[in-house]
Write a protein that holds these residues in place. Structure first.
Motif, mmCIF file in Angstrom:
data_model
loop_
_atom_site.group_PDB
_atom_site.id
_atom_site.type_symbol
_atom_site.label_atom_id
_atom_site.label_comp_id
_atom_site.label_asym_id
_atom_site.label_seq_id
_atom_site.Cartn_x
_atom_site.Cartn_y
_atom_site.Cartn_z
ATOM 1 N N VAL A 25 -31.556 20.266 100.438
ATOM 2 C CA VAL A 25 -31.109 20.314 101.838
ATOM 3 C C VAL A 25 -29.709 19.721 101.961
ATOM 4 C CG1 VAL A 25 -33.427 20.147 102.814
ATOM 5 C CG2 VAL A 25 -32.119 18.060 102.393
ATOM 6 N N LYS A 26 -29.089 20.037 103.078
ATOM 7 C CA LYS A 26 -27.788 19.471 103.431
ATOM 8 C C LYS A 26 -27.982 18.556 104.636
ATOM 9 C CE LYS A 26 -24.832 22.290 105.293
ATOM 10 N NZ LYS A 26 -23.872 23.401 105.428
ATOM 11 N N SER A 28 -26.527 16.305 107.532
ATOM 12 C CA SER A 28 -25.349 16.007 108.340
ATOM 13 C C SER A 28 -25.461 14.546 108.771
ATOM 14 C CB SER A 28 -25.286 16.913 109.572
ATOM 15 O OG SER A 28 -25.149 18.263 109.179
ATOM 16 N N LEU A 36 -30.864 17.531 109.703
ATOM 17 C CA LEU A 36 -30.831 18.709 108.840
ATOM 18 C C LEU A 36 -31.594 19.852 109.480
ATOM 19 C CD1 LEU A 36 -33.733 19.399 107.184
ATOM 20 C CD2 LEU A 36 -33.166 17.271 106.050
ATOM 21 N N LYS A 37 -31.244 21.067 109.041
ATOM 22 C CA LYS A 37 -31.977 22.287 109.384
ATOM 23 C C LYS A 37 -32.102 23.093 108.106
ATOM 24 C CE LYS A 37 -29.955 22.505 114.024
ATOM 25 N NZ LYS A 37 -28.970 23.219 114.863
ATOM 26 N N ALA A 38 -33.284 23.645 107.847
ATOM 27 C CA ALA A 38 -33.490 24.411 106.620
ATOM 28 C C ALA A 38 -34.544 25.483 106.832
ATOM 29 C CB ALA A 38 -33.909 23.478 105.476
ATOM 30 N N MET A 46 -39.071 27.556 109.319
ATOM 31 C CA MET A 46 -37.873 26.726 109.468
ATOM 32 C C MET A 46 -38.301 25.307 109.809
ATOM 33 S SD MET A 46 -35.269 28.981 111.803
ATOM 34 C CE MET A 46 -34.823 30.669 111.384
ATOM 35 N N SER A 48 -36.438 21.520 111.273
ATOM 36 C CA SER A 48 -35.301 20.683 111.636
ATOM 37 C C SER A 48 -35.799 19.248 111.733
ATOM 38 C CB SER A 48 -34.660 21.142 112.950
ATOM 39 O OG SER A 48 -35.554 21.013 114.024
ATOM 40 N N GLU A 65 -21.215 15.218 105.261
ATOM 41 C CA GLU A 65 -22.358 15.991 104.777
ATOM 42 C C GLU A 65 -22.651 15.615 103.331
ATOM 43 O OE1 GLU A 65 -22.060 20.248 107.195
ATOM 44 O OE2 GLU A 65 -21.206 20.107 105.169
ATOM 45 N N LYS A 118 -27.098 28.232 103.417
ATOM 46 C CA LYS A 118 -26.549 27.974 104.743
ATOM 47 C C LYS A 118 -27.665 27.599 105.726
ATOM 48 C CE LYS A 118 -23.507 30.106 108.185
ATOM 49 N NZ LYS A 118 -22.801 31.339 108.592
ATOM 50 N N GLU A 119 -27.340 26.668 106.620
ATOM 51 C CA GLU A 119 -28.319 26.258 107.629
ATOM 52 C C GLU A 119 -28.710 27.440 108.503
ATOM 53 O OE1 GLU A 119 -26.814 23.128 110.011
ATOM 54 O OE2 GLU A 119 -27.273 21.571 108.555
ATOM 55 N N ARG A 121 -29.883 29.489 111.866
ATOM 56 C CA ARG A 121 -29.700 29.372 113.310
ATOM 57 C C ARG A 121 -31.089 29.359 113.943
ATOM 58 N NH1 ARG A 121 -29.757 32.268 117.827
ATOM 59 N NH2 ARG A 121 -30.347 34.195 116.759
#
Length: 244
Positions: A25-26, A28, A36-38, A46, A48, A65, A118-119, A121
């Protein structure tokens, strides 16, 4: 800069809620905490996560990050005893995360955030029906449904919340009347979901005093709950198409 101290169990529970779906994960980082969001590799679920700065004993951070391997981080956190704190410090030069657990000191190599998927949406869904119930109650229902099938129907009627699982031989029905729910917004809702995902999610959900489910007709399921006062978790699970 990132330097923080947090209860090991708080951080471990937060990480577990995400690692059930994704391995990398990334995060923030901001003065408000970690976020994070994944999305899982199959694009079915998903997650968050927000760990507010109030969840930490000490927290000081600049905007940034970091990419983290959750499996390796979980291994380190598993060494902490109940009630023990974990010290976290980012070494920006070596791009490593220093982790202190009791008398142990680890150096965790980080992942380039640009190399992580990429996170997603998070879609803005207006789901008509909401129910709130104890996290442990949902976990118990999911475990019961697993003994019958690999998928489950979740729904809301005027009377309350229901769950149905049908296997080749056995079937299961659970009904929780509105009077026994912690909260309810009636609306038409009935969708089929994979129990594999619900099982993974329910492990973390069981630790929450209450969890809110938002549903519609053949719409995704949104699951919202808190761990403690400052850890917010949100799952979104895509429905399966019900076979006639």
């Amino acid at each position: 800069m990132f330097k923080a101290v947090i209860n090991a169990e708080t951080l471990r529970d937060a990480i577990d809620s995400v690692s059930s779906l994704v391995d990398e994960v990334k995060f923030s980082i901001s003065e408000n905490g970690l976020e994070l969001k994944a999305v899982d590799p199959a694009n079915v679920a998903m997650v968050s996560l927000k760990i507010g700065s109030d969840a930490f004993e000490y927290f000081k951070a600049d905007q940034g990050e970091i990419g983290v391997d959750l499996v390796r981080l979980s291994d380190v956190l598993s060494m902490a005893d109940r009630g023990e704190n974990v010290q976290l410090e980012l070494d920006e030069e070596s791009h490593k995360l220093k982790i202190g657990v009791g008398s142990l000191s680890y150096t965790l190599s980080l992942i380039d955030p640009t190399a992580i998927r990429k996170e997603p949406r998070i879609p803005d869904l207006d789901l008509p029906a909401h129910v709130t119930l104890p996290g442990g109650e949902l976990r118990r229902a999911v475990k019961a449904a697993e003994k019958v099938s690999d998928h489950v129907i979740l729904g809301v009627s005027d009377e309350g919340f229901y769950m149905e699982a049908k296997g080749d031989i056995d079937s299961l029905k659970l009904k929780i009347p509105s009077t026994e729910l912690l909260g309810m917004k009636p609306g038409e809702a009935r969708s089929l979901f994979s129990l594999d995902y619900l099982q993974d999610m329910s492990k973390s959900i069981s630790k929450a005093g209450e969890v809110t489910l938002e549903m519609g007709i053949d719409y995704p399921l949104r699951v919202t709950f808190k761990l403690g006062q400052s850890v917010d978790i949100n799952y979104l699970l895509a429905p399966r198409i019900e076979q006639e």
